[in-house]
Design a protein around this motif. Structure first.
Motif, short mmCIF file in Angstrom:
data_model
loop_
_atom_site.label_atom_id
_atom_site.label_comp_id
_atom_site.label_asym_id
_atom_site.label_seq_id
_atom_site.Cartn_x
_atom_site.Cartn_y
_atom_site.Cartn_z
N ASN A 92 -27.32 9.96 10.38
CA ASN A 92 -27.39 8.62 10.67
C ASN A 92 -26.28 7.67 11.10
N THR A 96 -23.82 9.72 7.93
CA THR A 96 -24.21 10.42 6.76
C THR A 96 -25.45 11.36 6.97
N GLU A 97 -25.61 12.32 6.49
CA GLU A 97 -26.70 13.30 6.64
C GLU A 97 -27.96 12.57 6.23
N ASP A 98 -29.01 12.86 7.42
CA ASP A 98 -30.30 12.35 7.25
C ASP A 98 -31.53 13.30 7.44
N PHE A 121 -36.44 15.64 5.96
CA PHE A 121 -35.82 13.99 6.18
C PHE A 121 -35.73 13.51 5.01
N ASP A 122 -34.19 12.86 5.05
CA ASP A 122 -33.66 12.16 3.83
C ASP A 122 -33.98 10.71 3.73
N GLN A 123 -33.66 10.29 2.45
CA GLN A 123 -33.72 9.02 2.23
C GLN A 123 -32.26 8.33 2.28
N TYR A 124 -32.04 7.21 2.64
CA TYR A 124 -30.80 6.69 2.75
C TYR A 124 -29.62 7.11 1.63
N ASP A 125 -28.57 7.65 2.06
CA ASP A 125 -27.57 8.10 0.81
C ASP A 125 -28.12 8.95 -0.29
N GLN A 128 -33.79 14.79 0.51
CA GLN A 128 -35.16 14.72 1.15
C GLN A 128 -36.22 14.41 0.35
#
Length: 245
Positions: A92, A96-98, A121-125, A128
Motif C-alpha cells: 500500500n 505495508t503488504e496489502d 487482499f488484506d485489511q489495513y495493517d 487477508q
C-alpha cells in the motif's frame, strides 16, 4: 612542435585526457535520474520492484528464490515460509503488504501432481479478508472464494517474531499450547463465508458466525443431492432440508 605532437609524452597525455573525459561522461550519465520511457520486446528478470518516485515499494514480481518477506511501513521482515512459490506482492501507500498472488505446481515420483494458486487482499495493517484459491493434492481438487474477519490489533514485527518462533517448534503438546497462548494474545482470523468446490466433490456455500462457527450450509453433494443445513454454535445440525424430502 611536430616532433612534440608525435612524441610518447604527448600521446600519454592525450590518452589520459580522453580517459578522464570518458569517465566523467559515463558517471554523469549514471548520476542523472532516468526520466524517459523505454520499450522492450522481451525482458528477463528474477525479480522486479515497482516503486513510487520517493522509493516506496508498491509491487513486487518475483521468482521463488527472490520472493520478498513481509513489508511493514517500508521495512522488509524476512519470512522463512515464503520460499516455496513465485508470484506478486501488493504493497500500500505506506509501504505495508496489502495482499498478493502466489502459485506453484509440481509432479513428484510416487505422489502424482500437486498445485496451488492463492490470490488475497488484506485489511489495513492486518491479514487477508478476501481470498481466491485453488489446489490439487493426492488427486483431490478444491477451489473457492473465502471471506474472513481479522483481528482488531495491528500486525507488528513482534507479532511476526512470536508466530515464527511457534512455527519452528516441533509438533506436539508444547507447540499446541504455544499456539493457543498466541491466539489469546493475537486472535486469529475467523472465516465468515465460503463458496466453492470441496475435496469430496461437493460444491457448497458455508456461512459462519463472528466466532467462526458454521451456522448454515447450502450444498450439492457429490451424488447430485441438494441440501440445506442449519447448525447451532456447537456445530450440531438442528435442521436439514434435503432436495429428496
Amino acid at each position: 612542435m611536430v616532433r612534440f605532437f608525435s612524441s610518447q609524452s604527448f600521446l600519454a597525455i592525450y590518452s589520459g585526457c580522453l580517459t578522464v573525459v570518458f569517465a566523467v561522461t559515463v558517471l554523469a550519465g549514471f548520476a542523472r535520474p532516468w526520466s524517459g520511457n523505454a520499450s522492450f520486446d522481451q525482458i528477463t528478470v528474477r525479480r522486479m520492484n515497482v516503486v513510487e518516485p520517493d522509493g516506496t515499494v508498491r509491487l513486487v514480481i518475483s521468482d521463488k528464490a527472490e520472493f520478498p518477506g513481509l513489508y511493514l511501513h517500508g521495512k522488509e521482515i524476512k519470512r522463512a515460509d515464503r520460499q516455496d512459490s513465485a508470484g506478486m506482492l501488493f504493497v500500500n501507500d505506506e509501504g505495508t503488504e496489502d495482499g498478493g498472488l502466489i502459485y506453484g505446481a509440481s509432479k513428484d515420483a510416487g505422489n502424482g501432481p500437486s498445485s496451488f494458486s492463492h490470490l488475497s487482499f488484506d485489511q489495513y495493517d492486518q491479514d487477508q479478508t478476501l481470498v481466491l484459491g485453488a489446489s490439487l493434492e493426492d488427486g483431490k481438487k478444491a477451489s473457492g472464494v473465502t471471506v474472513n474477519d481479522v483481528g482488531a490489533y495491528v500486525i507488528t514485527p513482534e507479532f511476526i517474531a512470536d508466530a515464527e518462533r511457534v512455527k519452528a517448534m516441533p509438533n506436539g503438546a508444547e507447540r499446541s499450547a504455544a499456539w493457543a497462548k498466541l491466539n489469546v494474545k493475537y486472535p486469529s482470523a475467523a472465516e465468515r463465508g465460503f463458496f466453492g468446490r470441496q475435496k469430496d466433490d461437493s460444491v457448497r456455500v458455508s456461512l459462519r458466525d463472528t466466532a467462526g462457527h458454521v451456522r448454515a450450509v447450502l450444498m450439492v453433494k457429490a451424488d447430485g443431492e441438494p441440501a440445506l443445513d442449519f447448525l447451532d454454535g456447537a456445530g450440531k445440525v438442528t435442521r436439514e432440508i434435503s432436495g429428496n424430502k
